[in-house]
Design an enzyme around this catalytic site. Sequence first.
Site, short mmCIF file in Angstrom:
data_model
loop_
_atom_site.label_atom_id
_atom_site.label_comp_id
_atom_site.label_asym_id
_atom_site.label_seq_id
_atom_site.Cartn_x
_atom_site.Cartn_y
_atom_site.Cartn_z
N TRP A 72 -7.48 4.12 5.42
CA TRP A 72 -7.86 2.84 5.20
C TRP A 72 -8.01 2.73 3.69
CZ3 TRP A 72 -12.68 2.45 9.44
CH2 TRP A 72 -12.05 2.24 10.00
N GLU A 130 -2.41 8.30 -5.51
CA GLU A 130 -3.36 7.13 -6.24
C GLU A 130 -4.29 8.36 -6.81
OE1 GLU A 130 -4.34 4.62 -3.02
OE2 GLU A 130 -2.59 3.89 -3.48
N GLY A 163 2.55 0.46 -1.26
CA GLY A 163 1.56 -1.10 -1.26
C GLY A 163 2.45 -2.44 -1.91
N SER A 213 4.80 1.40 2.67
CA SER A 213 5.03 0.12 3.50
C SER A 213 5.86 -0.38 4.87
CB SER A 213 6.13 -1.06 2.19
OG SER A 213 5.43 -1.28 0.82
N GLY A 261 -0.78 2.58 4.73
CA GLY A 261 -2.03 1.59 4.16
C GLY A 261 -1.80 0.75 4.67
N GLY A 262 -1.86 -0.26 4.47
CA GLY A 262 -2.43 -1.38 4.41
C GLY A 262 -2.14 -2.28 5.99
C1 PEP Z 1 -0.35 4.95 1.65
O1 PEP Z 1 -0.99 4.76 0.97
O2 PEP Z 1 -0.93 6.00 2.08
C2 PEP Z 1 0.24 3.65 1.96
C3 PEP Z 1 1.83 3.83 2.71
O3 PEP Z 1 -0.24 2.48 1.50
P1 PEP Z 1 1.04 0.91 1.76
O4 PEP Z 1 1.12 1.54 3.89
O5 PEP Z 1 0.19 0.30 2.37
O6 PEP Z 1 2.15 1.27 1.58
#
Ligand code: PEP
Length: 254
Positions: free
Chosen positions: A10, A100, A176, A216, A237-238
């Site tokens: 999250w 990150e 992301g 993504s 993530g998203g």
């Molecule tokens: C993540 O940050 O672990 C990730 C995979 O983000 P996203 O799915 O948004 O690319």
Amino acid sequence: MRKKIVAGNWKMNNDLQEGLQLTSEIVHMVKDEVNDEVTVILATPFVHLSGVSRLLDGATNIFLGAQNCNEHVSGAYTGEVSAAMLKSVQAEYVILGHSERREYFNETNELLTKKVNTALAHGLKPIFCCGESLEIRENDTHFDFVCQQLTESLFHLNEEEITGIVIAYEPIWAIGTGKTATAGQAQEMHEVLRNHLAGKFGREIAEGLSILYGGSAKPANAGELFAGKDVDGGLIGGASLKSRDFVDIVKSFQ
Ligand code: PEP
């Protein structure tokens, strides 16, 4: 057989009420629509852990995860959260080494060694993230770079300890950004990583480790990405912030 895992990260999203609402929706959908073949993990902000933990009580295949922990056991580290604290709210997993955190909080392979040790010593399963930048991929040094991340943070572990680790390959250029690795690129890297792990810990152990793809992933591409023989699930993530999307990703294993 390797564990199939879909973990939602999250990040720093959702206040407590929104997080609990999202959890309730996911719990209901998973109960109604998902078989026990897939392990689902919700990696929430620290503030949410205890409340989410209560909502997961009774869910057989949804587990709680944190997004970080401190490398020290306890003490004067204002603002930090320890592995023992995470255990005390029934967290079972902790994401370590997300790109990150490597980028914004200067987490190095060396620091991550310590975090991995502390997490394991407290009975947490690290979801250890690795992955290359676009520049490294374009220089064609991505395989060496990502293998090195594993070598420097995980290769001090013994055979029993490494089996407590989940690996997440997350190419930074795909996180992301809406730009997903192709299924071929994901499988290719996962195979390289599994061979690298086999070189150190033996083939049998390496074959038992779950290696997740992150970057993504969404309902429209998860099925294709997860089809790779060395791709054992996803770190999302998203798309983990929308219950329908997240559960549809989980269902792409069925
Ligand atoms: C993540 O940050 O672990 C990730 C995979 O983000 P996203 O799915 O948004 O690319």
